[in-house]
Write a protein that holds these residues in place. Structure first.
Motif, PDB file in Angstrom:
ATOM      1  N   ILE A 181       0.806  -0.828   0.297  1.00 36.92           N
ATOM      2  CA  ILE A 181       0.623   0.242   0.070  1.00 36.92           C
ATOM      3  C   ILE A 181       0.633   1.028  -0.037  1.00 36.92           C
ATOM      4  O   ILE A 181       1.445   1.265   1.252  1.00 36.92           O
ATOM      5  CB  ILE A 181      -0.733  -0.132   1.359  1.00 36.92           C
ATOM      6  N   ILE A 182       0.618   1.459  -1.224  1.00 35.75           N
ATOM      7  CA  ILE A 182       1.083   3.377  -1.340  1.00 35.75           C
ATOM      8  C   ILE A 182       0.916   4.462  -0.938  1.00 35.75           C
ATOM      9  O   ILE A 182      -0.558   4.607  -1.776  1.00 35.75           O
ATOM     10  CB  ILE A 182       2.102   3.531  -2.322  1.00 35.75           C
ATOM     11  N   ASP A 183       1.164   4.911   0.330  1.00 36.29           N
ATOM     12  CA  ASP A 183      -0.016   6.348   0.339  1.00 36.29           C
ATOM     13  C   ASP A 183       0.863   7.408   0.832  1.00 36.29           C
ATOM     14  O   ASP A 183       0.469   7.945   1.024  1.00 36.29           O
ATOM     15  CB  ASP A 183      -1.579   6.411   1.595  1.00 36.29           C
ATOM     16  N   SER A 184       2.053   7.453   0.816  1.00 29.89           N
ATOM     17  CA  SER A 184       2.118   8.569   0.597  1.00 29.89           C
ATOM     18  C   SER A 184       4.101   9.201  -0.142  1.00 29.89           C
ATOM     19  O   SER A 184       3.976   7.547  -0.656  1.00 29.89           O
ATOM     20  CB  SER A 184       3.256   8.923   1.974  1.00 29.89           C
ATOM     21  N   LEU A 185       5.024   9.421  -0.329  1.00 30.94           N
ATOM     22  CA  LEU A 185       6.357  10.059  -0.875  1.00 30.94           C
ATOM     23  C   LEU A 185       7.448   9.251   0.161  1.00 30.94           C
ATOM     24  O   LEU A 185       8.400   9.705  -0.665  1.00 30.94           O
ATOM     25  CB  LEU A 185       6.284  11.172  -1.824  1.00 30.94           C
ATOM     26  N   GLU A 186       6.623   9.739   1.095  1.00 29.52           N
ATOM     27  CA  GLU A 186       7.939   8.400   2.077  1.00 29.52           C
ATOM     28  C   GLU A 186       8.704   7.082   1.600  1.00 29.52           C
ATOM     29  O   GLU A 186       7.363   6.519   1.430  1.00 29.52           O
ATOM     30  CB  GLU A 186       7.900   9.028   3.710  1.00 29.52           C
TER      31      GLU A 186
END
Length: 118
Positions: free
Chosen positions: A97-102
């Motif tokens: 799950i990718i929900d930020s650029l960090e």
């Protein structure tokens, strides 16, 4: 098309997808990003990953055993897929799950490894 998938999504999702795409194409220009109705597949000879682009996150199915994926992905949620779903994707896989650029680099490194192995 890719543009259809990126329509009505948050800036974070759009930026994450574009960064992943540009980094991978810089690494290997022969990979294909193939937009389908429900996802964008990343392939090199065979499917390596599937981007399910949603409004606030990217659900990225990677063709990599969950155990291996968890070793590399420390800052994003890794979800287990049932055997039936893994069979649908045609092999050992799990979802990131990718929900930020960090910490996007760890995802990019995993994808580069999959490309190198294909």
């Amino acid at each position: 098309t890719e543009a259809d998938h990126l329509e009505n999504v948050s800036d974070v999702v759009r930026a994450a997808y574009k960064k992943i795409k540009s980094d991978l194409l810089a690494e290997d220009s022969t990979i294909e990003l193939n937009p389908k109705q429900d996802y964008v597949s990343m392939r090199k000879g065979k499917n390596l990953a599937f981007f399910h682009i949603k409004k606030k996150l990217i659900s990225l199915v990677v063709m990599c055993p969950e155990k291996e994926t968890r070793k590399q992905i420390k800052h994003h949620e890794v979800k287990t897929l049932t055997e039936k779903v893994q069979k649908f994707w045609n092999g050992a896989s799990c979802t990131i799950i990718i929900d930020s650029l960090e910490e996007l680099d760890e995802v990019i490194e995993l994808l580069k490894k999959l490309i190198a192995q294909s």
